[in-house]
Design a protein around this motif. Sequence first.
Motif, PDB file in Angstrom:
ATOM      1  N   LEU A  47       0.823  -1.215   0.000  1.00 34.77           N
ATOM      2  CA  LEU A  47       0.000   0.000   0.000  1.00 34.77           C
ATOM      3  C   LEU A  47       0.857   1.264   0.000  1.00 34.77           C
ATOM      4  O   LEU A  47       0.543   2.241  -0.688  1.00 34.77           O
ATOM      5  N   GLN A  52      -0.451   5.124  -1.061  1.00 36.80           N
ATOM      6  CA  GLN A  52      -1.388   5.470   0.007  1.00 36.80           C
ATOM      7  C   GLN A  52      -0.647   6.136   1.159  1.00 36.80           C
ATOM      8  O   GLN A  52       0.516   5.823   1.423  1.00 36.80           O
ATOM      9  N   THR A  53      -1.320   7.050   1.825  1.00 36.54           N
ATOM     10  CA  THR A  53      -0.699   7.724   2.962  1.00 36.54           C
ATOM     11  C   THR A  53      -0.682   6.797   4.171  1.00 36.54           C
ATOM     12  O   THR A  53      -1.465   5.838   4.258  1.00 36.54           O
ATOM     13  N   GLN A  54       0.199   7.116   5.101  1.00 33.36           N
ATOM     14  CA  GLN A  54       0.297   6.311   6.316  1.00 33.36           C
ATOM     15  C   GLN A  54      -1.017   6.324   7.089  1.00 33.36           C
ATOM     16  O   GLN A  54      -1.448   5.298   7.601  1.00 33.36           O
ATOM     17  N   ARG A  55      -1.646   7.455   7.153  1.00 30.57           N
ATOM     18  CA  ARG A  55      -2.915   7.561   7.886  1.00 30.57           C
ATOM     19  C   ARG A  55      -4.025   6.748   7.213  1.00 30.57           C
ATOM     20  O   ARG A  55      -4.830   6.126   7.886  1.00 30.57           O
ATOM     21  N   GLU A  56      -4.064   6.766   5.884  1.00 34.06           N
ATOM     22  CA  GLU A  56      -5.053   5.960   5.164  1.00 34.06           C
ATOM     23  C   GLU A  56      -4.845   4.475   5.448  1.00 34.06           C
ATOM     24  O   GLU A  56      -5.810   3.736   5.697  1.00 34.06           O
ATOM     25  N   ILE A  57      -3.601   4.059   5.422  1.00 33.06           N
ATOM     26  CA  ILE A  57      -3.277   2.652   5.670  1.00 33.06           C
ATOM     27  C   ILE A  57      -3.638   2.267   7.102  1.00 33.06           C
ATOM     28  O   ILE A  57      -4.219   1.209   7.344  1.00 33.06           O
ATOM     29  N   LYS A  59      -5.882   3.513   8.996  1.00 32.81           N
ATOM     30  CA  LYS A  59      -7.340   3.423   9.120  1.00 32.81           C
ATOM     31  C   LYS A  59      -7.868   2.160   8.436  1.00 32.81           C
ATOM     32  O   LYS A  59      -8.685   1.435   9.001  1.00 32.81           O
ATOM     33  N   THR A  60      -7.396   1.890   7.236  1.00 30.85           N
ATOM     34  CA  THR A  60      -7.853   0.728   6.467  1.00 30.85           C
ATOM     35  C   THR A  60      -7.504  -0.583   7.158  1.00 30.85           C
ATOM     36  O   THR A  60      -8.343  -1.479   7.269  1.00 30.85           O
TER      37      THR A  60
END
Length: 92
Positions: A47, A52-57, A59-60
């Motif tokens: 990812l 993808q950003t660290q925050r998106e990852i 959360k996902t």
Amino acid sequence: MNDRQELQELCGVLTKCGRKLLTEFLHDILTPNELRELCQRWRVIKLLAAGQTQREIAKTLKTSLCKITRGSRELKKKNSSFLQVLQIHAKN
């Protein structure tokens, strides 16, 4: 033998295993939690490489930013083993 030597020996053996045997070996040697953790770390690397950003990852995958930051830091290193493995993955 020390840990580094044991790791080198193990890596040498694992490189000679086919996918089926390696999969069985990992299922047998790792606990279910360790196997999930290993797979999640692989997801994080993919990812991050996909942008993808660290925050998106976080959360996902519902994981800590610390684990993701480590992956991000490794991807930025010169001659990163993460990047080399991702390149091999992309060829398959």
